[in-house]
Write an enzyme that holds these catalytic residues in place. Structure first.
Site, PDB file in Angstrom:
ATOM      1  N   SER A  67       0.846  -1.184   0.000  1.00  0.00           N
ATOM      2  CA  SER A  67       0.000   0.000   0.000  1.00  0.00           C
ATOM      3  C   SER A  67       0.881   1.233   0.000  1.00  0.00           C
ATOM      4  CB  SER A  67      -0.883   0.003   1.256  1.00  0.00           C
ATOM      5  OG  SER A  67      -1.545   1.242   1.430  1.00  0.00           O
ATOM      6  N   TYR A 120      -2.845  -1.044  10.314  1.00  0.00           N
ATOM      7  CA  TYR A 120      -2.669  -1.289   8.877  1.00  0.00           C
ATOM      8  C   TYR A 120      -1.300  -0.807   8.406  1.00  0.00           C
ATOM      9  CZ  TYR A 120      -3.937  -1.482   3.911  1.00  0.00           C
ATOM     10  OH  TYR A 120      -3.974  -1.767   2.565  1.00  0.00           O
TER      11      TYR A 120
END
Length: 272
Positions: free
Chosen positions: A133, A146
């Site tokens: 990401s 995350y």
């Protein structure tokens, strides 16, 4: 000769869109998901579909065993896509919710990787695509679990790339920014279930985020854009270590390189 592609997390969003796109381009796609209902839906779309829960070593082994039976023992490409985001300020996260985030995003990805890697070593080639990401490059507030999971994926993959030098097995990272999927919807569920919003000093921010819509996110791209990058990797003779997806990734990745940590923090602190 057809190219066999194994994709995890195909129930919706990027995984499903990539599976559909690659199938339309003529690739042999082995689509996996953890729920039987989603397997049946994928089969109805004409896929070779299998149950694969990345948090279960036995489920991974069983799925790969069945895939090898149907693929003549060859897996050319692995796209490790399965994952989710656990929102919440660090102070509001329980250790259990952090463990669950890592069980799926890191330990599950690792288990799939090493099992498929054994197959690729035996066949003498292969490509592994790890879905990281933009938050594997920079950190944003209220995304600590995350962020940490994606930083871990970056470290594991960078190391694996070094260890695979001299082989015909290549590994790369997708640094994806905001993309249309069920990611944000699922993240909101995790926020509601695992964070005591009423007792948090960030209550107003959480409620605002719960009320936000997909259109509120700048630089958002459709899932098909990720699928196209995956095909680009499949086709390429020599792949890059990382592929940036969305303007947000390019902008934030650039700022990470040129700004001091203090200056970058000032920029990132304005993003909620």
């Amino acid at each position: 000769m057809s190219v066999n592609v194994l994709i995890t997390g195909c129930s919706s969003g990027i995984g499903k869109a990539t599976a559909i796109y690659l199938k339309e381009q003529g690739y042999r796609v082995f689509a996996t998901t953890r729920d039987q209902k989603d397997v049946e839906e994928l089969k109805a779309l004409g896929f070779d579909a299998y149950i694969l829960d990345v948090t279960s070593k036995e489920s991974i082994s069983s799925a790969i065993k069945n895939i090898l039976k149907d693929s003549s023992g060859v897996i050319d490409v692995l796209f490790n896509n399965a994952g989710y985001g656990q929102p919440g300020a660090i102070e509001d996260l329980t250790t259990q919710s952090l463990k669950e985030q890592f069980n799926t995003n890191v330990f599950g990805l690792h288990e799939v990787t090493i099992q498929v890697l054994n197959i690729m070593k035996a066949q003498g080639y292969g490509k592994i695509i790890q879905h990281s990401s933009v938050l594997g490059l920079i950190s944003l507030k209220f995304r600590g679990a995350y962020n940490a999971s994606k930083y871990a994926i970056e470290g594991l993959t960078d190391t694996l790339r070094l260890e695979l030098m001299g082989t015909n097995i290549q590994v790369t990272l997708l640094n994806t920014g905001p993309v249309t999927s069920d990611f944000r919807k699922n993240a909101k569920i995790k926020l509601t279930n695992n964070v005591d919003i009423e007792k948090s000093r960030f209550k107003d921010i959480y409620i605002k985020n719960l009320d936000s819509k997909k259109s509120d996110v700048p630089f958002n791209l459709p899932s098909i854009e990720v699928a196209k990058i995956v095909e680009k990797i499949i086709i390429a003779k020599k792949i890059k270590p990382r592929y940036y997806i969305t303007k947000a990734t390019y902008i934030l990745g650039y700022l990470k390189r040129i700004l001091s940590t203090n200056m970058l923090d000032k920029v990132l602190s304005r993003i909620s």
